[in-house]
Scaffold this motif. Structure first.
Motif: not given
Lengths: 231, 624
Positions: B462, B467, B515, B571
């Motif tokens: 991240p 990412q 992630r 995210f």
């Protein structure tokens, strides 16, 4: 200058092993600002040696190490400077300047005295004394030692100089602690338990080293044990 | 004398009892009757690892400077003691007081790497603290998480009452004052968390809900209270010279990984390598002055008695006063018989000169981290190290007497081809060839050159430009490692090159955690219940158990690892603000795909967003 330092190691510090104690003192000497001598070469180390390694779990009031210093004010100053940087469970008991010709502590060790205190009293005091006498009266105390090289038959009696009860009901002994004939106090104690037919697990007693001795006997004399700080 | 939590019987039957007795030089004892806040600071790994961590030493000393706070340390009990504590129901204790962690006000856990997640559960479980934050009652310590992994806290969010986002030096006093005020007013645990949720940098996960789309991606977040923030801004030290620094760090009895004085010379990194998370998280670069560091070095050596000192930073060669600091240290440490352990410096005439002064050239090795085998791929990852620079540095070093070289690469980087992988062998070979070209036969000290080439597997993290990237499967990783080995075997100088590679299983799992979102928590809990612990120790890592748990929980590993994300995907960590903007990261991701390099912070500002903090290199007059 050769300096002999006597210290005590007790309480939680009994769980710190010999090599870690050496590292502890190397750092302590720096914190105390002692002008210790270093060896020559690319990675110099402090000139410091310990008398007799102490097993993990054993307390001691008679530990010794030798160091060499380039300068100092007085033994008393050094004792205080070192003692100030100790942790709980390590105390500096004495600092002595040794004559140059004196053998180093490690080479001088001949004997050590120990005290073994049982957590649950396995023997009444008067009985203990009697039993210890009977144990010591044996002509030989045979012991089979397993080493890396194989099995060795030993007579513990040769290296057991004294064994008796103290007023608190603990077993006190003086045994050979030299590099060639070192005897573990627990081995003697286990032999004694076996002799009396009592079984006491290792965790049910506390071993304390009381003093470490050099042998100052002259030619012909048997032994003359003197504390390492007094040679 | 303190009474130990463990009996002599236990201490005598476990490995290294010194891990559990406390009492170290500079450890802090206080009278518990005279403190208002008791804090257990935990590094969830074995003592020797945890004691080597500078961050804990900083916070431990800083918190203990406050009269009303007693901070103590906790580490993961090793497997031998873990078993005994479970059998005998012995509650996990803090090293200083030897009292149960469950009786403290706070349990702070630093989370330095993903593979410690089961160890976090072990610590909670052994401490007899309910593992899920939602199950904790009024008398249970507040469990705080901090450290780099909190930049995606979601996979472990269920286990924490709050997360502290950013550098620890800044908000703890406010947090404690908030706690004490709440307690004074008779407020509940919930009341405290409500107040804490409004403090800068504090994230209370139970006040937010993650919402998902049908395809499993995140639709958004819902907060349970109107008055708590939507995004949490990273906290950071703005004045490095006046930030707290621990001058009396705890000195362990047993040998630990970092058994030396550590001088943190700067935070952050100017480089902007696109795979590197630390390089983004700790922006902007902030230096400590050499004068301050010299003073710290003297005091630290005097207070610890350590025989070695080392520098800490992400890229020491970029520290502007390195010359001055090293000159001082070389001179001062020589007088004190203290060794200097150098961090990996960029290999050039200056660093080789310094190294030759402080280490035995014959025994030491040089380190290069090209990270990728070809210039093309190095441009993709923005690693500004060229083959020419490496070979020049190697030639200089070989002339200076070095014969050992370590090379670090990553496999599985975005856009990587077989050609890039072959480049690893080629480069290793070229370095060996440089040795044979530069050093005449009669001057070769050990006969030949030793090159150790190591590869790790790339894991997208991240807050990095990667990412969005797809991560390789285990099988792909293993194929790449074989290809690398084959490439090395084909080289003329292959006898001079040794090849090491990482295990692929652990990397895949780390990729999921890195992630992951909140749906991962139950997998971690399942794995822990099935006995997974010390996963970062390969001898204890049980991949089969982990795979079973993913299966049982219905969680698809590929969703988190191999899936390439759309540019506009939300995210799990997007609600955190580390200073660097998502727009900047996306820009860098696009540049990576066209092999376009970005200049470093000192050469030219790339507009990452970290200048909003108003400090550091962004405002340095000497920077481009």
């Amino acid at each position: 200058m050769k300096i002999r330092i006597k210290f005590a190691k007790y309480g939680v510090m009994k769980f710190i092993g010999h090599l870690d104690m050496m590292r502890y003192f190397q750092k302590a000497v720096r914190r105390a600002g002692i002008d210790i001598r270093y060896s020559e070469g690319f990675s110099p180390h402090q000139i410091m040696s310990f008398a007799a390694p102490l097993g993990v779990g054993i307390e001691s009031f008679g530990e010794y190490m030798d160091i060499e210093v380039l300068s100092m004010t007085s033994a008393e100053d050094m004792k205080q400077a070192l003692d100030r940087v100790m942790v709980e469970g390590v105390r500096i008991l004495s600092v002595n300047v040794m004559p140059d010709h004196v053998k180093n502590a490690m080479a001088s060790v001949a004997a050590a005295s120990y005290r073994i205190a049982m957590k649950n009293r396995a023997f009444p005091i008067n009985e203990l004394d009697e039993k210890l006498r009977a144990f010591y009266a044996q002509e030989t105390i045979p012991y089979t030692k397993e080493t890396k090289k194989g099995i060795a038959e030993l007579d513990l009696k040769q290296g057991l100089y004294k064994i008796e009860a103290d007023e608190s009901g603990a077993v006190c002994m003086l045994v050979n602690a030299s590099s060639s004939g070192n005897i573990k106090p627990t081995v003697i104690f286990e032999k004694f338990c076996e002799f009396t037919g009592v079984s006491i697990p290792q965790t049910a007693y506390q071993v304390t080293r009381l003093e470490t001795y050099a042998d100052m006997a002259e030619e012909g004399e048997a032994h003359k044990f003197v504390p390492l700080s007094e040679v | 004398m303190r009474k130990l939590a463990l009996s002599d019987e236990i201490l005598m039957q476990i490995e290294k009892p010194a891990r559990y007795i406390g009492n170290e030089v500079n450890s802090v004892m206080k009278d518990k009757e005279h403190v208002a806040v008791r804090f257990a600071m935990c590094f969830p790994d074995v003592y020797e690892i945890g004691m080597s961590h500078l961050g804990i030493q900083i916070l431990y000393s800083m918190l203990n400077e406050w009269d009303d706070v007693w901070c103590e340390r906790v580490y993961s009990p090793w497997v031998d003691l873990d078993k005994i504590m479970r059998e005998q129901r012995i509650p996990l204790f803090a090293l200083e007081s030897q009292e149960p962690v469950k009786d403290m006000d706070f349990l702070g856990i630093t989370i330095q790497y993903e593979m410690c997640y089961t160890n976090i559960l072990q610590v909670l479980d052994l401490a007899q603290i309910p593992v899920y934050a939602g199950d904790r009652g009024e008398d249970v310590p507040i469990v705080i998480g901090g450290g780099p992994c909190t930049y995606n806290p979601e996979p472990i969010a269920d286990f924490f009452d709050l997360f502290y986002i950013g550098e620890g030096e800044t908000q703890y006093r406010n947090l404690f004052d908030c706690y004490l005020e709440n307690r004074k007013g008779g407020g509940s645990r919930h009341d405290f968390l409500r107040k804490a949720a409004k403090l800068p940098g504090i994230y209370v996960p139970q006040f937010y809900e993650e919402q998902y789309n049908e395809d499993g991606t995140i639709r958004g977040r819902r907060k349970l209270y109107e008055d708590i923030p939507d995004t949490i801004l990273k906290q950071l030290v703005t004045d490095m010279d006046n930030a707290y620094y621990p001058l009396k760090p705890v000195v362990p009895f047993i040998k630990v990984t970092q058994d030396r004085v550590v001088l943190e010379i700067q935070r952050g990194c100017i480089r902007g390598c696109r795979f590197c998370q630390a390089g983004q998280l700790y922006r902007p670069v902030r230096e400590r002055s050499a004068d301050r560091l010299k003073e710290y070095a003297k005091q630290l050596l005097a207070n610890t008695g350590h025989e070695e000192i080392s520098l800490s930073s992400l890229s020491s060669s970029d520290y502007t006063q390195l010359n001055e600091l090293l000159d001082f240290l070389i001179d001062d440490c020589d007088k004190r018989h203290v060794n200097i352990s150098l961090p990996s410096l960029r290999i050039d005439a200056f660093s080789l000169d310094v190294m030759s002064k402080v280490q035995d050239v014959k025994k030491s090795s040089l380190t290069f981290a090209p990270e990728a085998g070809s210039q093309r791929l190095r441009d993709v990852i923005n690693k500004g190290l060229t083959e020419e620079v490496i070979l020049k540095g190697a030639a200089l070093a070989f002339k200076g007497g070095w014969t050992r070289v370590k090379l670090y690469f990553m496999l599985g980087l975005p856009t990587e081809t077989d050609e890039d992988i072959k480049g690893i062998g080629d480069l290793s070979n070229k370095i060996a060839a440089v040795f044979f070209d530069t050093v005449p036969k009669d001057k070769r000290v050990n006969g030949r050159v030793q090159i150790v080439t190591s590869t790790s597997f790339f894991i997208p993290k991240p807050f990095t430009p990667f990412q969005w990237a797809s991560m390789c499967t285990k099988e792909e990783f293993i194929d790449k490692a074989y290809l690398t080995r084959q490439g090395i075997m084909e080289q003329l100088n292959q006898k001079s090159i040794k090849y090491n590679w990482h295990e692929a299983d652990i990397s895949v799992l780390e990729g999921v955690f890195a992630r992951g979102d909140r749906r991962i928590a139950k997998v971690i809990y399942e794995a822990y219940k099935k006995g997974c612990l010390f996963d970062s120790w390969s001898e204890y890592f049980r991949n089969d158990v982990w795979l079973e748990c993913f299966e049982a929980c219905g969680v698809d590993i590929g969703f988190y690892t191999t899936r390439e994300r759309a540019d506009n995907e939300i995210f799990p960590w997007d609600f955190l603000d580390c200073g660097v903007t998502k727009e900047f990261l996306l820009r860098e991701w696009k540049k990576a795909q066209t092999q376009t390099v970005s200049k470093n912070c000192r050469e030219q500002c790339q507009g990452c967003g970290a200048n909003r903090f108003g400090v550091g290199i962004c405002y340095d007059k000497n920077a481009g």
